[in-house]
Design an enzyme around this catalytic site. Structure first.
Site, short mmCIF file in Angstrom:
data_model
loop_
_atom_site.label_atom_id
_atom_site.label_comp_id
_atom_site.label_asym_id
_atom_site.label_seq_id
_atom_site.Cartn_x
_atom_site.Cartn_y
_atom_site.Cartn_z
CG ASP A 176 -14.94 48.78 3.83
OD1 ASP A 176 -15.19 49.57 2.90
OD2 ASP A 176 -15.64 47.79 4.08
CG ASP A 190 -25.91 50.90 2.07
OD1 ASP A 190 -25.12 50.93 1.10
OD2 ASP A 190 -25.56 51.18 3.23
#
Lengths: 253, 201
Positions: free
Chosen positions: A11, A130
């Site tokens: 990330d 997601d």
């Protein structure tokens, strides 16, 4: 011998590597180029960068990052996060990324998948999904904006649509499992992986060696992804691959 | 100096950066005079067969590539760059390839339970020892991304194969012509060694 891929995810915020636990708490932990090269040395098959930079000014930092990573990293890498347009794809791919992952923008405007696939080829269009189990426990819905907004759209339906629009791969994250280290959502992974004819990367929930084996053997994943587990060296990539091989899964070692 | 043919194909930068990391001077160009003067030439490529042939035609590069090959300049096709060297592809029925080597490009069969495209690392078998594979053992892994694959007509051209439901002719060599279906620039140390072997020809 085609192999199952093991993929670390980094990330990135304003050009620095962080890892969100359940997408909220962030810890700063290093330079993206160094991390990625270290992962190559450690046996990673690919690297995924997820850009979580919020400000539009910060968006340029991801392009700089891609340029620097491409000079040093000689395994494939994917960049996702904040991709909205075909032009975003173009800039990222031009600087040397192999694939671009798109999530919210594709849900809002599915044609983006088709446009990018037609322009750059399906092989570089990764649709990130997601997914979260519905309360009725009869399937999964997909979520927008890093998992904050329930779209009400069924994950299986969306995965099939993404494939028909030209997606080359699906990066499937279980919102229920992400950050828990309790294992991948094997049922979700298998449901999607068996329904589409493009590779599915299982993501969210890896905590032990057995979890990776389950994702492949029971979940039918084509690749497995983890972030903090590798980043904080709770497990080494080679150790994961050796364990997978010991369990009769073909890997590159 | 190695020239990479610029015909708007993707991933050109990756090839450039891999060669630069090996200390090689690289130029990305579609200028005929520069291409004809280069020590070696690379035809990269990601994308569709039909579009790519159209671009090569539009930029007048088809005859240039044929001249480079006739001049015996070492020439390396990568991924789609391999496919374009052959006669035809099921991806673009009716479109003629460069026809520099004999063979055809066909789509992976969809009835083998395998995901298409093949994305990922696969191991190589070397039926004939190629010059690009000096120091590379059978069983080494390289990175593939493709939905179509080569069936070469002449098995003596084939220096590496891989299995993905079918036998894929993964690399070919003939005289000064070299080509890889996989991406050496994305295949970590093994891939860089293949590129180094090309540089050292």
């Amino acid at each position: 011998m085609h192999t199952i891929r093991v993929i670390p995810c980094l990330d990135v915020n304003n050009g620095r590597v962080v890892k969100g636990v359940n997408f909220v708490n962030l810890r700063d932990a290093g330079d993206p180029v160094e991390c990625a090269v270290a992962y190559d040395r450690a046996g990673a098959d690919e690297v995924v960068f997820l850009d979580i930079t919020a400000s539009s000014d910060g968006r340029d930092t991801v392009v700089d990052m891609v340029r620097e990573v491409a000079k040093k990293l000689f395994i494939p890498f994917t960049v996702g996060g904040g991709i909205r347009t075909v032009d975003d794809f173009k800039v990222i791919l031009r600087e040397g990324a192999d694939k671009v992952a798109v999530n919210s923008a594709a849900i809002k405007r599915p044609e983006l998948i088709r446009e990018a696939a037609e322009k750059f080829g399906s092989q570089c269009v990764v649709v990130a999904i997601d997914a979260k189990r519905r309360e009725a426990n009869d399937g999964w819905n997909i979520y927008l904006n890093g998992g904050r907004v329930d779209t009400g759209i069924d994950a299986l339906k969306w995965a099939k649509q993404a494939e028909s629009l030209g997606a080359g791969e699906i990066l499937l994250t279980s919102m229920d499992c992400d950050g828990t280290k309790a294992g991948f959502d094997v049922e979700l992974t298998r449901t999607i992986a068996d329904a589409v004819n493009i590779p599915v990367i299982a993501s969210g929930g890896a905590g032990t060696l057995d979890h990776f084996v389950e994702a492949v053997k029971q979940g039918h994943a084509d690749a497995v992804l983890a972030a903090s587990l590798f980043h904080f060296k709770e497990l080494e990539i080679k150790e994961v691959k050796q364990y997978m091989r010991d369990n009769d899964i073909d890997v590159r070692l | 100096m190695i020239a990479i043919i610029d015909y708007d194909a993707g991933n050109i930068k990756s090839v450039e950066k891999a060669l630069q990391s090996l200390g090689e001077e690289v130029i990305i160009t579609r200028d005929e005079s520069v291409l004809l003067l280069a020590d070696k030439v690379i035809l990269p490529g990601v994308g569709a067969f039909g579009d790519a042939m159209e671009r090569l035609n539009e930029y007048g590069l088809i005859s240039v590539i044929k001249k480079i090959v006739e001049n015996k300049t070492p020439f390396l096709g990568i991924c789609l760059g391999l496919q374009l060297l052959f006669d035809s592809s099921e991806e673009a029925p009716g479109v003629k390839g460069l026809g520099i080597l004999p063979g055809k490009i066909v789509r992976f069969p969809s009835d083998r339970g395998l995901k298409i495209p093949q994305i990922g690392w696969n191991s190589l078998t070397q039926p004939n020892k190629g010059r690009l594979f000096k120091g590379i053992d059978d069983g080494e892994f390289v990175y593939f991304v493709h939905s179509y694959y080569l069936m070469a007509e002449d098995m003596s051209d084939v220096v590496a194969t891989t299995e993905y439901g079918v036998t894929v002719h993964a690399s070919v060599e003939r005289d000064n012509i070299f080509a890889c279906q996989f991406h050496p620039e994305k295949s970590s140390d093994v891939g860089l060694k293949i590129l180094k072997n090309f540089i050292d020809l």
